[in-house]
Design a protein around this motif. Structure first.
Motif, PDB file in Angstrom:
ATOM      1  N   ASP A  64     -27.065  -0.870 -29.769  1.00  0.00           N
ATOM      2  CA  ASP A  64     -27.210  -1.760 -30.928  1.00  0.00           C
ATOM      3  C   ASP A  64     -25.860  -2.219 -31.488  1.00  0.00           C
ATOM      4  OD1 ASP A  64     -29.945  -1.508 -30.728  1.00  0.00           O
ATOM      5  OD2 ASP A  64     -30.145  -0.045 -32.354  1.00  0.00           O
ATOM      6  N   GLY A  80     -28.608   3.534 -30.428  1.00  0.00           N
ATOM      7  CA  GLY A  80     -27.646   3.180 -31.473  1.00  0.00           C
ATOM      8  C   GLY A  80     -26.366   2.600 -30.900  1.00  0.00           C
ATOM      9  N   PRO A 129     -23.485   2.708 -41.321  1.00  0.00           N
ATOM     10  CA  PRO A 129     -24.194   2.051 -40.221  1.00  0.00           C
ATOM     11  C   PRO A 129     -23.986   0.538 -40.267  1.00  0.00           C
ATOM     12  CG  PRO A 129     -25.567   3.773 -41.151  1.00  0.00           C
ATOM     13  CD  PRO A 129     -24.352   3.665 -42.042  1.00  0.00           C
ATOM     14  N   PRO A 149     -28.691   7.729 -36.231  1.00  0.00           N
ATOM     15  CA  PRO A 149     -30.073   7.869 -35.739  1.00  0.00           C
ATOM     16  C   PRO A 149     -30.297   9.181 -34.999  1.00  0.00           C
ATOM     17  CG  PRO A 149     -28.884   6.180 -34.487  1.00  0.00           C
ATOM     18  CD  PRO A 149     -28.017   6.547 -35.652  1.00  0.00           C
ATOM     19  N   ASP A 170     -22.920   4.546 -35.926  1.00  0.00           N
ATOM     20  CA  ASP A 170     -24.111   3.812 -35.487  1.00  0.00           C
ATOM     21  C   ASP A 170     -24.909   4.576 -34.437  1.00  0.00           C
ATOM     22  OD1 ASP A 170     -24.023   1.323 -37.015  1.00  0.00           O
ATOM     23  OD2 ASP A 170     -22.074   1.104 -36.045  1.00  0.00           O
TER      24      ASP A 170
END
Ligand SMILES: [Mg+2]
Length: 200
Positions: free
Chosen positions: A157, A154, A114, A125, A121
């Motif tokens: 992000d 994710g 991650p 999650p 990524d």
């Protein structure tokens, strides 16, 4: 797999644009070709056990998709299929176990963690949400929906991240400010899974 096929066909241009910004612009085309081949390979094979269908799907992706996404998702689906074994059907805990195996397969092959701005990524999650929902005995459609939402967050992000794996890492700081195409398609795949589960 049919839902994933529809999703990547619909978003092919978007995925390709994302990959053109920080990669080589083939992600949408690659996934569209790969999952079209998967649907073709599964056509008329409705008697296949879920695990066997996943293994066939993974093998098909590996043999039809160049770039990183074919081997990565190919490995993921084969690991998920092996985790399901000879089961005739699967429940939420088994799905969570299969998706954990898929994530392990991707990390074993790509060595990403991650924060590297990759598939991991979005998938990490999502897998955590599946396991948490399974542990809580929650309703499967809600849990898979939460997993898809976690994957979408994710993927978002990844925008401020600097890529540390894959072709985008060659750009160094110039990879910052772009959404990772692999994380984005991972979120599409989780939403497709949610639709498949909801359709029952
Ligand atoms: Mg590419």
């Amino acid at each position: 797999m049919r839902e994933v096929h529809f999703a990547v066909q619909a978003e092919r241009e978007y995925l390709t644009q994302l990959d053109a910004a920080i990669g080589d612009g083939d992600h949408g085309t690659n996934l569209a070709r790969g999952f079209a081949a998967v649907v073709g390979a599964l056509d008329g094979q409705d008697e296949l056990l879920p695990g066997k269908a996943l293994i066939l799907s993974g093998k098909t992706l590996v043999s039809t998709v160049g770039g990183a996404s074919g081997p990565l998702w190919g490995s993921a689906l084969r690991r998920a299929g092996r985790a399901m074994g000879e089961a005739v059907e699967f429940d939420l805990p088994a799905l969570a176990t299969a998706m954990e195996a898929a994530l392990d397969g991707i990390q074993d092959l790509g060595a990403a963690v991650p924060g590297d701005k990759t598939i991991v990524d979005a998938l990490t999650p999502a897998v955590q949400a599946l396991r948490a929902g399974a542990d809580a005995n929650a309703a499967v459609v809600e849990v898979v929906g939460a997993a898809a939402a976690a994957a979408e967050q994710g993927a978002l992000d990844t925008v401020p991240m600097q890529a540390r794996k894959g072709r985008a890492s060659y750009l160094g700081e110039r990879s910052i400010g772009h959404k990772d195409p692999g994380a984005t398609s991972t979120a599409l795949i989780l939403r497709a899974l949610e639709r498949a589960v909801a359709a029952g």
